[in-house]
Design a protein around this motif. Structure first.
Motif: not given
Length: 145
Positions: A82-87, A126-132
């Motif tokens: 899985s890949r997720i773009e954080l920014e 599942t992979m998720t990201a939240t800007i904290t």
């Protein structure tokens, strides 16, 4: 694509190829001890062929493995990665274990240019990201008035 070997043969070859290349690379880098007058460029040049060989390892593994992969998924339909773009320009990847029972849910912080993100890995895929936390630019002239 038709091959002259089985997926098991390919896996055995890949295992030994990766082991051999990484052991060789580690020995080469570990033995590249700079002399007293060595420059950073000389040290870098001494490691260039090792780094190139490790990059070539990716191509070698892809060449032998790709004929045995129909898609980028395991046989049960889960993604292999899985890949997720954080920014923009900051991509985080997670390689899923082929045995889904080996994965555990976990959350961890990741530093990014604009602050911090919290990434959660949730099996089976599942992979998720939240800007904290975001960093804000402060105008020093405004602050000193």
């Amino acid at each position: 694509m038709t091959t002259n070997h089985t997926p098991t043969d390919a896996l055995a070859y890949i295992l030994l190829l990766v082991r051999e290349r990484i052991e060789w690379g580690a020995d080469q880098i570990g033995g590249n001890i700079p002399s007293i007058n060595a420059s950073a460029d000389q040290l870098y040049d001494g490691n260039t062929h090792v780094l190139d060989s490790l990059c070539d390892l990716i191509k070698d593994v892809e060449h032998i493995a790709m004929p045995h992969l129909d898609e980028a998924t395991y046989s049960d339909g889960r993604p292999i990665q899985s890949r997720i773009e954080l920014e923009e320009g900051c991509i985080l990847t997670h390689l899923w274990h082929p045995d889904p029972t080996q994965e555990t849910e976990r959350t961890f912080p990741v530093q990014i240019r604009r602050g911090e993100a919290e990434v959660t890995i949730t099996p089976p895929s599942t992979m998720t990201a939240t800007i904290t936390r975001t960093l804000a630019a402060v105008d020093a002239t405004e602050e000193n008035r």
